[in-house]
Design a protein around this motif. Structure first.
Motif, PDB file in Angstrom:
ATOM      1  N   UNK A 183       0.823  -1.211   0.000  1.00 58.16           N
ATOM      2  CA  UNK A 183       0.000   0.000   0.000  1.00 58.16           C
ATOM      3  C   UNK A 183       0.858   1.262   0.000  1.00 58.16           C
ATOM      4  N   UNK A 184       1.719   1.431  -0.995  1.00 58.87           N
ATOM      5  CA  UNK A 184       2.548   2.637  -1.036  1.00 58.87           C
ATOM      6  C   UNK A 184       1.690   3.877  -1.247  1.00 58.87           C
ATOM      7  N   UNK A 185       2.066   4.931  -0.582  1.00 62.41           N
ATOM      8  CA  UNK A 185       1.340   6.191  -0.752  1.00 62.41           C
ATOM      9  C   UNK A 185       0.164   6.374   0.169  1.00 62.41           C
ATOM     10  N   UNK A 186      -0.225   5.323   0.882  1.00 62.39           N
ATOM     11  CA  UNK A 186      -1.343   5.429   1.819  1.00 62.39           C
ATOM     12  C   UNK A 186      -0.804   5.600   3.231  1.00 62.39           C
ATOM     13  N   UNK A 187      -1.604   6.228   4.080  1.00 67.10           N
ATOM     14  CA  UNK A 187      -1.279   6.264   5.506  1.00 67.10           C
ATOM     15  C   UNK A 187      -1.769   4.950   6.106  1.00 67.10           C
ATOM     16  N   UNK A 188      -0.844   4.119   6.578  1.00 63.65           N
ATOM     17  CA  UNK A 188      -1.172   2.777   7.032  1.00 63.65           C
ATOM     18  C   UNK A 188      -0.813   2.640   8.508  1.00 63.65           C
ATOM     19  N   UNK A 189      -1.730   2.072   9.276  1.00 66.67           N
ATOM     20  CA  UNK A 189      -1.521   1.850  10.713  1.00 66.67           C
ATOM     21  C   UNK A 189      -1.864   0.390  11.022  1.00 66.67           C
ATOM     22  N   UNK A 190      -0.958  -0.298  11.695  1.00 64.12           N
ATOM     23  CA  UNK A 190      -1.227  -1.686  12.081  1.00 64.12           C
ATOM     24  C   UNK A 190      -2.025  -1.709  13.369  1.00 64.12           C
ATOM     25  N   UNK A 191      -3.186  -2.353  13.334  1.00 64.55           N
ATOM     26  CA  UNK A 191      -4.051  -2.443  14.519  1.00 64.55           C
ATOM     27  C   UNK A 191      -4.482  -3.875  14.810  1.00 64.55           C
ATOM     28  N   UNK A 192      -4.085  -4.847  13.973  1.00 65.71           N
ATOM     29  CA  UNK A 192      -4.651  -6.175  14.095  1.00 65.71           C
ATOM     30  C   UNK A 192      -6.065  -6.198  13.523  1.00 65.71           C
ATOM     31  N   UNK A 193      -6.772  -7.282  13.764  1.00 67.41           N
ATOM     32  CA  UNK A 193      -8.149  -7.419  13.290  1.00 67.41           C
ATOM     33  C   UNK A 193      -9.067  -7.671  14.477  1.00 67.41           C
ATOM     34  N   UNK A 194     -10.123  -6.888  14.638  1.00 68.79           N
ATOM     35  CA  UNK A 194     -11.030  -7.097  15.773  1.00 68.79           C
ATOM     36  C   UNK A 194     -11.732  -8.447  15.707  1.00 68.79           C
ATOM     37  N   UNK A 195     -11.973  -9.012  16.878  1.00 68.23           N
ATOM     38  CA  UNK A 195     -12.751 -10.248  16.992  1.00 68.23           C
ATOM     39  C   UNK A 195     -13.924 -10.000  17.932  1.00 68.23           C
ATOM     40  N   UNK A 196     -14.886 -10.908  17.865  1.00 68.04           N
ATOM     41  CA  UNK A 196     -16.028 -10.815  18.763  1.00 68.04           C
ATOM     42  C   UNK A 196     -15.585 -10.976  20.215  1.00 68.04           C
ATOM     43  N   UNK A 197     -16.308 -10.320  21.119  1.00 62.99           N
ATOM     44  CA  UNK A 197     -15.929 -10.278  22.520  1.00 62.99           C
ATOM     45  C   UNK A 197     -15.822 -11.672  23.134  1.00 62.99           C
ATOM     46  N   UNK A 198     -16.612 -12.625  22.649  1.00 66.05           N
ATOM     47  CA  UNK A 198     -16.584 -13.970  23.225  1.00 66.05           C
ATOM     48  C   UNK A 198     -15.218 -14.626  23.084  1.00 66.05           C
TER      49      UNK A 198
END
Length: 361
Positions: free
Chosen positions: A152-167
């Motif tokens: 993704x060159x040229x984009x502002x990219x932030x690593x956050x992981x992927x959300x999962x359901x609370x369970x």
């Protein structure tokens, strides 16, 4: 800033991999006024209708080769973009959050034509076409795998992981009659099952059961041989909705390599044999799986190269040397981002509230 609540349109459609991270993020934005953009007859019509107002548009995926079908898709994309633009205008939305896929294209185009911020989350290590094409038009792109940055060159990219359901983040009991001390193998092929994986597992099951393991096998709805193998310690289920409890209890998972499933395996610290779906777009599941293999959290087998004998031997080795699974579990946990939904919600808040401040005279 106005006392009116910020109004957000979430564009997420199709599969649990797109919908569940969006739902988990939306739950962290309970003070926002949220509406949903989806596609008719997809999973969101069952999951979203009772939670948020749902708007649907007709849009399709992008073909890889030019042809008459391409022009139809582009015409439908243009029409759906204008439809989303009218929705954003009439609804006085402050911005858009999307988890990618083909519904993201009209949502991004419509929002940017109105000067509204777009926050995009990409869960796969190899970003999809829409993410790669439109990432530069987004305020920020949040990614589930750090490796995705390189695409993704040229984009502002932030690593956050992927959300999962609370369970998946809290202790969840397994509501199946399985003794607490036995090794448990969970076999899952994704939301639709995986017939090829099912066939391999049934050829191996007797040896694993003889070694003392129990097996919970989610076969999916489309396996004609789902009931062809029977054993008191082998539970065959077309669908099982307590995946959090299953992964938390399992000593080993045999699975496809969709980003959502891998995220769930990481947060539950579940070692895995990964068999990427060979027909996934651009073979992105293999790219996802490679990161888990590098971390020592999984062993990866291309489906075309995996035989029943090879799979049988691999799992028997681990059943006889459980310390290896303990080490793989620790490695899987190192890949988890338990507060991913908080991180992603903060990105959404920061982007929308920054835009709201800049638009205030």
């Amino acid at each position: 800033m106005s006392n009116q609540p910020i109004k957000l349109l979430i564009a997420a459609s199709g599969t649990g991999g797109h919908l569940f991270p969006a739902i988990a993020t939306a739950e962290q934005l309970s003070d926002y006024q949220i509406e949903w953009l989806g596609v008719p007859h997809r999973m969101e019509t069952q999951l979203i209708g009772d939670r948020y107002p749902l708007h649907t548009i007709a849009v399709e995926g992008f073909q890889t080769r030019l042809g008459l079908g391409t022009f139809k898709i582009l015409a439908r994309l243009l029409a759906s973009t204008f439809q989303v633009r009218r929705l954003l205008q009439r609804g006085h939305f402050n911005g858009v959050f999307t988890t990618g896929g083909y519904i993201a294209a009209p949502a991004i185009l419509a929002a940017r034509s109105l000067g509204l911020p777009v926050i995009l989350h990409e869960s796969n290590a190899l970003p999809g076409k829409v993410t790669r094409w439109f990432s530069r038009w987004c305020e920020v792109v949040a990614v589930g795998f750090q490796h995705a940055r390189s695409y993704l060159p040229g984009a502002r990219v932030v690593w956050v992981g992927t959300p999962v359901r609370q369970t998946f983040l809290t202790p969840t009991p397994l509501d199946l009659p399985i003794p607490p001390e036995v090794p448990l193998i969970a076999v899952v092929g994704g939301s639709q099952g995986a017939v090829a994986v099912n066939q391999l597992v049934r050829q191996c099951a007797s040896a694993w059961l003889d070694a003392g393991a129990w097996i919970v096998h989610q076969t999916g709805e489309n396996d004609p041989d789902a009931n062809s193998f029977e054993h008191p310690h082998y539970l065959s289920l077309p669908f099982y909705d307590n995946m959090a409890g299953l992964f938390q209890r399992a000593n080993l998972a045999i699975s496809r390599a969709g980003a959502g499933t891998l995220t769930e395996l990481a947060v539950t610290r579940t070692p895995s044999v990964l068999i990427p779906f060979p027909f996934a777009a651009e073979d992105h599941q293999s790219v996802n799986a490679a990161g888990f293999a590098r971390a020592g959290a999984a062993v990866v087998y291309p489906q075309a190269e995996l035989t029943a004998d090879r799979l049988k031997a691999q799992v028997l080795q681990w059943l006889n040397q459980p310390q290896i699974l303990v080490e793989m579990s620790e490695n899987a946990g190192q890949l988890a981002v338990p507060d991913s939904s908080d991180r992603l919600a903060k990105l959404v808040r920061d982007s929308l509230e920054k835009a709201a401040r800049s638009s205030t005279p």
